[in-house]
Scaffold this motif. Structure first.
Motif, PDB file in Angstrom:
ATOM      1  N   LEU A  64      20.537  10.446  37.054  1.00  0.00           N
ATOM      2  CA  LEU A  64      21.018   9.070  37.136  1.00  0.00           C
ATOM      3  C   LEU A  64      20.029   8.194  37.902  1.00  0.00           C
ATOM      4  O   LEU A  64      19.740   7.059  37.493  1.00  0.00           O
ATOM      5  CB  LEU A  64      22.382   9.048  37.824  1.00  0.00           C
ATOM      6  CG  LEU A  64      23.054   7.688  37.945  1.00  0.00           C
ATOM      7  CD1 LEU A  64      23.456   7.166  36.573  1.00  0.00           C
ATOM      8  CD2 LEU A  64      24.283   7.775  38.848  1.00  0.00           C
ATOM      9  N   THR A  65      19.514   8.703  39.015  1.00  0.00           N
ATOM     10  CA  THR A  65      18.564   7.931  39.815  1.00  0.00           C
ATOM     11  C   THR A  65      17.322   7.570  39.013  1.00  0.00           C
ATOM     12  O   THR A  65      16.908   6.404  38.957  1.00  0.00           O
ATOM     13  CB  THR A  65      18.143   8.735  41.064  1.00  0.00           C
ATOM     14  OG1 THR A  65      19.300   9.057  41.826  1.00  0.00           O
ATOM     15  CG2 THR A  65      17.180   7.943  41.925  1.00  0.00           C
ATOM     16  N   VAL A  66      16.728   8.570  38.378  1.00  0.00           N
ATOM     17  CA  VAL A  66      15.486   8.338  37.627  1.00  0.00           C
ATOM     18  C   VAL A  66      15.743   7.443  36.417  1.00  0.00           C
ATOM     19  O   VAL A  66      14.983   6.500  36.152  1.00  0.00           O
ATOM     20  CB  VAL A  66      14.877   9.686  37.193  1.00  0.00           C
ATOM     21  CG1 VAL A  66      13.670   9.465  36.279  1.00  0.00           C
ATOM     22  CG2 VAL A  66      14.459  10.491  38.423  1.00  0.00           C
ATOM     23  N   ALA A  67      16.819   7.715  35.681  1.00  0.00           N
ATOM     24  CA  ALA A  67      17.082   6.958  34.457  1.00  0.00           C
ATOM     25  C   ALA A  67      17.341   5.483  34.748  1.00  0.00           C
ATOM     26  O   ALA A  67      16.728   4.592  34.132  1.00  0.00           O
ATOM     27  CB  ALA A  67      18.273   7.571  33.714  1.00  0.00           C
ATOM     28  N   VAL A  85      17.918  -3.647  42.431  1.00  0.00           N
ATOM     29  CA  VAL A  85      18.404  -2.308  42.069  1.00  0.00           C
ATOM     30  C   VAL A  85      18.352  -1.345  43.251  1.00  0.00           C
ATOM     31  O   VAL A  85      18.828  -0.227  43.163  1.00  0.00           O
ATOM     32  CB  VAL A  85      17.564  -1.745  40.892  1.00  0.00           C
ATOM     33  CG1 VAL A  85      16.221  -1.230  41.367  1.00  0.00           C
ATOM     34  CG2 VAL A  85      18.330  -0.669  40.132  1.00  0.00           C
ATOM     35  N   GLY A  86      17.799  -1.816  44.368  1.00  0.00           N
ATOM     36  CA  GLY A  86      17.570  -0.930  45.509  1.00  0.00           C
ATOM     37  C   GLY A  86      18.834  -0.311  46.076  1.00  0.00           C
ATOM     38  O   GLY A  86      18.850   0.874  46.430  1.00  0.00           O
ATOM     39  N   SER A  87      19.915  -1.079  46.151  1.00  0.00           N
ATOM     40  CA  SER A  87      21.153  -0.554  46.729  1.00  0.00           C
ATOM     41  C   SER A  87      21.697   0.601  45.906  1.00  0.00           C
ATOM     42  O   SER A  87      22.083   1.642  46.447  1.00  0.00           O
ATOM     43  CB  SER A  87      22.201  -1.673  46.813  1.00  0.00           C
ATOM     44  OG  SER A  87      21.756  -2.709  47.659  1.00  0.00           O
ATOM     45  N   ALA A  88      21.726   0.402  44.583  1.00  0.00           N
ATOM     46  CA  ALA A  88      22.244   1.459  43.711  1.00  0.00           C
ATOM     47  C   ALA A  88      21.362   2.702  43.772  1.00  0.00           C
ATOM     48  O   ALA A  88      21.859   3.833  43.792  1.00  0.00           O
ATOM     49  CB  ALA A  88      22.343   0.952  42.272  1.00  0.00           C
ATOM     50  N   VAL A  89      20.045   2.507  43.817  1.00  0.00           N
ATOM     51  CA  VAL A  89      19.127   3.640  43.877  1.00  0.00           C
ATOM     52  C   VAL A  89      19.283   4.393  45.197  1.00  0.00           C
ATOM     53  O   VAL A  89      19.293   5.630  45.230  1.00  0.00           O
ATOM     54  CB  VAL A  89      17.676   3.179  43.678  1.00  0.00           C
ATOM     55  CG1 VAL A  89      16.696   4.317  43.941  1.00  0.00           C
ATOM     56  CG2 VAL A  89      17.479   2.653  42.264  1.00  0.00           C
ATOM     57  N   ALA A  90      19.392   3.634  46.301  1.00  0.00           N
ATOM     58  CA  ALA A  90      19.586   4.283  47.603  1.00  0.00           C
ATOM     59  C   ALA A  90      20.870   5.112  47.611  1.00  0.00           C
ATOM     60  O   ALA A  90      20.909   6.224  48.160  1.00  0.00           O
ATOM     61  CB  ALA A  90      19.634   3.225  48.704  1.00  0.00           C
ATOM     62  N   TYR A  91      21.912   4.587  46.991  1.00  0.00           N
ATOM     63  CA  TYR A  91      23.185   5.311  46.906  1.00  0.00           C
ATOM     64  C   TYR A  91      23.021   6.609  46.122  1.00  0.00           C
ATOM     65  O   TYR A  91      23.505   7.670  46.525  1.00  0.00           O
ATOM     66  CB  TYR A  91      24.222   4.403  46.251  1.00  0.00           C
ATOM     67  CG  TYR A  91      25.589   5.010  46.081  1.00  0.00           C
ATOM     68  CD1 TYR A  91      26.106   5.900  47.002  1.00  0.00           C
ATOM     69  CD2 TYR A  91      26.386   4.653  45.002  1.00  0.00           C
ATOM     70  CE1 TYR A  91      27.370   6.444  46.852  1.00  0.00           C
ATOM     71  CE2 TYR A  91      27.653   5.183  44.834  1.00  0.00           C
ATOM     72  CZ  TYR A  91      28.139   6.076  45.761  1.00  0.00           C
ATOM     73  OH  TYR A  91      29.387   6.610  45.605  1.00  0.00           O
ATOM     74  N   THR A  92      22.325   6.534  44.980  1.00  0.00           N
ATOM     75  CA  THR A  92      22.159   7.742  44.173  1.00  0.00           C
ATOM     76  C   THR A  92      21.263   8.759  44.868  1.00  0.00           C
ATOM     77  O   THR A  92      21.474   9.972  44.729  1.00  0.00           O
ATOM     78  CB  THR A  92      21.577   7.401  42.784  1.00  0.00           C
ATOM     79  OG1 THR A  92      20.352   6.676  42.934  1.00  0.00           O
ATOM     80  CG2 THR A  92      22.554   6.579  41.968  1.00  0.00           C
ATOM     81  N   ALA A  99      30.476   3.708  47.763  1.00  0.00           N
ATOM     82  CA  ALA A  99      30.865   3.100  46.489  1.00  0.00           C
ATOM     83  C   ALA A  99      31.637   1.809  46.725  1.00  0.00           C
ATOM     84  O   ALA A  99      31.361   0.770  46.101  1.00  0.00           O
ATOM     85  CB  ALA A  99      31.701   4.086  45.669  1.00  0.00           C
ATOM     86  N   VAL A 100      32.612   1.853  47.623  1.00  0.00           N
ATOM     87  CA  VAL A 100      33.410   0.666  47.924  1.00  0.00           C
ATOM     88  C   VAL A 100      32.540  -0.414  48.546  1.00  0.00           C
ATOM     89  O   VAL A 100      32.646  -1.604  48.206  1.00  0.00           O
ATOM     90  CB  VAL A 100      34.582   1.035  48.858  1.00  0.00           C
ATOM     91  CG1 VAL A 100      35.296  -0.217  49.358  1.00  0.00           C
ATOM     92  CG2 VAL A 100      35.559   1.950  48.142  1.00  0.00           C
ATOM     93  N   MET A 101      31.660  -0.038  49.460  1.00  0.00           N
ATOM     94  CA  MET A 101      30.762  -1.008  50.086  1.00  0.00           C
ATOM     95  C   MET A 101      29.841  -1.655  49.045  1.00  0.00           C
ATOM     96  O   MET A 101      29.625  -2.875  49.051  1.00  0.00           O
ATOM     97  CB  MET A 101      29.923  -0.317  51.160  1.00  0.00           C
ATOM     98  CG  MET A 101      28.998  -1.254  51.928  1.00  0.00           C
ATOM     99  SD  MET A 101      27.964  -0.392  53.130  1.00  0.00           S
ATOM    100  CE  MET A 101      26.802   0.434  52.025  1.00  0.00           C
ATOM    101  N   LEU A 102      29.327  -0.853  48.126  1.00  0.00           N
ATOM    102  CA  LEU A 102      28.406  -1.351  47.109  1.00  0.00           C
ATOM    103  C   LEU A 102      29.106  -2.304  46.147  1.00  0.00           C
ATOM    104  O   LEU A 102      28.592  -3.391  45.842  1.00  0.00           O
ATOM    105  CB  LEU A 102      27.820  -0.165  46.343  1.00  0.00           C
ATOM    106  CG  LEU A 102      26.511  -0.361  45.575  1.00  0.00           C
ATOM    107  CD1 LEU A 102      25.404  -0.799  46.511  1.00  0.00           C
ATOM    108  CD2 LEU A 102      26.122   0.928  44.872  1.00  0.00           C
TER     109      LEU A 102
END
Length: 436
Positions: A286-289, A321-328, A27-30
């Motif tokens: 969250l990932t799918v939405a 959006v890839g970073s957020a998706v990878a995180y989720t 989260a902090v890295m993102l």
């Protein structure tokens, strides 16, 4: 003294805090890397054209970080409710238990935030290189290190972690020691009334935002649609236990029919523990939405404008959006692992009465797949509502463009992550000694 005890707990039980540590670190890295990209692009007049997309991507990353960290810390504290019950039974007061929980969360937050900030600069450089490779920034983004993004990320990491731990600790110490320690599969309270009220308010807010999407200016439609998706995710997560009890009954029926022993066991677990199941389903939702809303909103806008993307530009939206998706997706694995690890004693008990490891493995797989399916259905419904509103804003009709291969690929990745997390976390209980 409490802080020293918390440090010893974290140091001697690293696996127990690993998922929470990873959630806060990423989260902090993102957040900090997104902030670095925004501030660096803002300093270059030639990059003003993509500032909107970068800010939107940063907001999505920030929301995902808060959502995942809150859920992960809450699940971690509630997993240890038997430990808190033991401490209270030997004389610890509720206040002392809360202070210990907060101290442990502080230790994890400080360590993870420090590591996240250290990884933010190289990660921002990697994202900037990808953006240049796909043609979003032909001249590239020179990443400039400034203090602002790191301060913001540290605040997010520390404050969200401590607030999540405080909220979960209040729930953990509310019950008496004997009530916490007793073995009971059925949750006595499906949903506290403050959570129900918050869920209803969030859903109402999401509906209001959806109604505003066709009415706002064209440039504000996509951000408003994404905002509606985020608010609806919060509402669905809050009200999820009620939804998941019914969905578990329906979705578990095929599993119980195809595999009467393991499938019935998985179905019963979901029905009796819907709050635990929702903790694992929320990251999938969250990932799918978010991924579907972001990716298919771009596709819908392109179709409405008659734009056909070719070459590297096809990867523009996935990169943003890839970073957020990878995180989720990683949080799906962590949440499923933590949820299944809570059932260690239950699995050993089933083995002691004759259930074979293979049957238990199938039960874990069925439960993971049902939870993933439930989360995917909720996320799909939220994304479809937001995309339909965006389609109406762009074309005047309740319509949107989508890619079935991308959607199926996303759901498959979530399902595989859930299976890996569930099977890995229960392997020792399925094959190890019955008495630990």
């Amino acid at each position: 003294m409490t802080l020293v005890l918390a440090w010893n707990n974290v140091r001697t039980n690293p696996t127990g805090f690993a998922a929470s540590f990873a959630a806060v670190l990423m989260a902090v890295m993102l957040v900090s890397s997104s902030g670095l990209l925004v501030t660096s692009a803002n300093a270059d007049a030639e990059l003003n054209g993509i500032m909107g997309l970068l800010v939107l991507s940063a907001l999505v990353s920030g929301f995902v970080s808060v959502f995942v960290v809150s859920g992960m810390l809450g699940l971690h504290v509630l997993r240890q409710r038997r430990t808190w019950g033991l401490l209270r039974s030997v004389g610890m007061t509720p206040r002392q238990v809360r202070r210990l929980v907060m101290a442990e969360a502080l230790v994890v937050a400080v360590l993870a935030s420090t590591a996240g900030c250290a990884l933010a600069v190289p990660y921002a450089g990697v994202v900037a290189a990808f953006m240049r490779a796909v043609g979003l920034t032909p001249a590239g983004i020179p990443v400039e290190v400034t203090s602002g993004p790191f301060v913001l990320a540290l605040v997010v990491g520390l404050v969200v972690t401590l607030l999540a731990a405080w909220s979960a600790a209040r729930k953990a110490v509310r019950a008496g020691p004997l009530e916490v320690l007793r073995e009971s599969a059925m949750q006595q309270r499906l949903m506290p009334w403050p959570r129900a009220v918050a869920g209803v308010v969030a859903l109402a807010g999401g509906v209001v935002l959806l109604s505003l999407v066709p009415q706002v200016k064209a440039m504000a439609a996509v951000p408003t649609g994404l905002g509606a998706t985020m608010v609806l995710c919060v509402g669905a997560s809050a009200l999820g236990p009620v939804l998941l009890r019914g969905m578990g009954w329906i979705l578990g029926a095929p599993a119980a029919w195809l595999d009467p022993g393991a499938g019935t066991l998985a179905r019963a677990s979901l029905i009796t523990q819907p709050r635990r199941a929702m903790s694992a389903a929320s990251p999938v939702m969250l990932t799918v939405a978010l991924a579907c809303t972001f990716l298919f909103a771009v596709s819908t806008s392109d179709v409405a404008a008659g734009v056909t993307r070719t070459g590297p530009s096809v990867w523009a939206a996935p990169v943003l959006v890839g970073s957020a998706v990878a995180y989720t997706v990683i949080s799906v694995l962590n949440a499923m692992a933590m949820s299944m690890a809570e059932r260690t004693e239950e699995i050993r008990l089933l083995r002691s009465v004759g259930t074979k490891p293979g049957q238990l493995a199938r039960a874990v797989c069925w439960e993971s797949l049902i939870v993933t399916c439930a989360g995917a259905l909720l996320g799909t419904g939220i994304a479809a509502a937001s995309l339909a509103a965006l389609g109406k804003a762009a074309t005047g009709e309740l319509w949107f463009a989508y890619s079935m291969p991308q959607y199926l690929g996303l759901v498959t990745v979530c399902a595989v992550s859930g299976l890996i997390g569930g099977l890995a976390s229960t392997r020792k209980a399925r094959h190890g000694p019955l008495i630990s």
